[in-house]
Write a protein that holds these residues in place. Sequence first.
Motif, short mmCIF file in Angstrom:
data_model
loop_
_atom_site.label_atom_id
_atom_site.label_comp_id
_atom_site.label_asym_id
_atom_site.label_seq_id
_atom_site.Cartn_x
_atom_site.Cartn_y
_atom_site.Cartn_z
N UNK A 270 0.83 -1.21 0.00
CA UNK A 270 0.00 0.00 0.00
C UNK A 270 0.86 1.25 0.00
N UNK A 271 1.90 1.23 0.84
CA UNK A 271 2.79 2.38 0.85
C UNK A 271 3.48 2.56 -0.50
N UNK A 272 3.87 1.42 -1.11
CA UNK A 272 4.50 1.52 -2.43
C UNK A 272 3.54 2.06 -3.47
N UNK A 273 2.27 1.55 -3.40
CA UNK A 273 1.27 2.06 -4.36
C UNK A 273 0.97 3.53 -4.12
N UNK A 274 0.91 3.92 -2.85
CA UNK A 274 0.68 5.34 -2.57
C UNK A 274 1.84 6.19 -3.09
N UNK A 275 3.07 5.67 -2.84
CA UNK A 275 4.22 6.42 -3.35
C UNK A 275 4.22 6.47 -4.87
N UNK A 276 3.84 5.31 -5.49
CA UNK A 276 3.79 5.30 -6.95
C UNK A 276 2.70 6.25 -7.46
N UNK A 277 1.53 6.21 -6.79
CA UNK A 277 0.44 7.11 -7.21
C UNK A 277 0.86 8.57 -7.06
N UNK A 278 1.51 8.86 -5.92
CA UNK A 278 1.96 10.23 -5.75
C UNK A 278 3.01 10.61 -6.79
N UNK A 279 3.90 9.65 -7.11
CA UNK A 279 4.90 9.92 -8.14
C UNK A 279 4.24 10.17 -9.49
N UNK A 280 3.22 9.32 -9.79
CA UNK A 280 2.52 9.52 -11.07
C UNK A 280 1.79 10.86 -11.10
N UNK A 281 1.19 11.21 -9.96
CA UNK A 281 0.52 12.50 -9.91
C UNK A 281 1.53 13.64 -10.05
N UNK A 282 2.70 13.47 -9.42
CA UNK A 282 3.73 14.50 -9.56
C UNK A 282 4.22 14.60 -10.99
N UNK A 283 4.41 13.41 -11.61
CA UNK A 283 4.84 13.41 -13.02
C UNK A 283 3.77 14.06 -13.88
N UNK A 284 2.49 13.70 -13.58
CA UNK A 284 1.41 14.29 -14.36
C UNK A 284 1.37 15.80 -14.20
#
Length: 497
Positions: A270-284
Amino acid sequence: MLPGESPAERVEPAERAAPAPAGIAHHASRLNDWMRRYSWAVAMTVAIVITVGGLVILESGRMRIASEYETALDAKGATAQLSTLAADIATLTADERGFALKPDGAYQTHFRETSGRVRRTLASLDAYYRRIGDDTALASFAQIRAAADDEIARGTVRLALADPSKDAAADAAARERALALPPPDTSATLDAALSLLRLNEEQRAQHALDASRADQRISTLCVAALCALNIVLFLLLFRNLGIQLDKQARVQKALITQQEELDRLVFERTRQLEALAWHLQSVSENEKTELARELHDELGSILTASKMDVAWVRGKLKDTEPAMAEKLARALGNLDQGIALKRRIIEDMRPTVLANFGLVTALRSLVDEAAQRNGWSIESDLPGEDVKLGEAIEIALFRVAQETLTNAAKYARASQIRVALDVDDENVSLSITDDGIGIRPQDLKRTQTHGLVGMRQRVSARGGRFEIERVTPHGTAISVSMPRERSDDASVVIPAA
């Protein structure tokens, strides 16, 4: 190996025979599993069978012991009756001899009473021997009874003949008949026969007592054996129960360990997915920023230059070619619309108001524009001065407000919107409420609708809390609370077109 036989052909018979041991092992495993699962039932069944069998054995032993005790008591009673009979027969003889020496009515009375007791004793002993079915003893007793009856008959006759109350003539005749009777010489025979019967009855009583003692010992051994078997069975049962409980405890402990491992793994994922989601949102967001900058720099300059050129040409042709000047005026209007569309697209991708003036001004501008487009009345509770919250938090809160107002415009059919922003030293809270038809209960459970997943993800990635609920009597309320953090990073500033 035979000539021409390959190693594979050599091994093939063994491979064909392999399934038989496997099948035996499978059946043995199933049997062991069945025994482990139902051993307590087998043990309880065996214990019940042993207990019932032991009760049956004990009851039959009790009945045998009671019968043997009854036999011993009857034999003792017969022995006592035989002793009494011997004494009474001796008394009859003594009374007869005493009356012969001295005619006295007391001897006659005592003789008659003793004769009655002898007859009653003989009747009781006869019934006893017939009941036990001892033919030998019954034959001996028949001889004793006949001798006793003869003794009573002889004594009765002698006492009657010697009675002085009789007349002289009858007395003389009776005396002659009495003298003709044989003397009573059967006492020794009766005593020997009675002693033999008494000895036989004593042996019968002793044999019955010995048999009862043996049955008691056997019953005691049976009880001890049954108790020992039940103790062993219950020990095995409790041992098996302990093994099962220990096995269940180990399985439960293993399950708890596995659950903890799964929880840890789920938490990590979950933490990895949250970090990935946040990374994707940051990239977006970064991609939107880059795209907005390119649109502003490239497309903005092209549209501006085109507008300037068209305006210059229109100014030159306005007097000489009015028709062409009108077309160019229409082209200038289209260029203005393109420039406005470019500005709106850039604002949607990366709001320049947020980058240049901060979150409070950006929210106020966003709400005012939405109210103008949808005809809403606005009630806002925003801070009077802008505060610096950090680029990540400001973007997250702005996107939540943007998505919420978009959903309200599409689905809520609202007429009034209330927006409130509260900032303290620790947290920042944003709440948006409309008076529309309200979110449906099924949509509250199915959070995959209306962009709720994106908003939740943005907020949870920053350690915040996102809540949505249906307002009574109608409407929807969305509240966001996030921990406040200050950022010294310079925000990307996009100059206004």
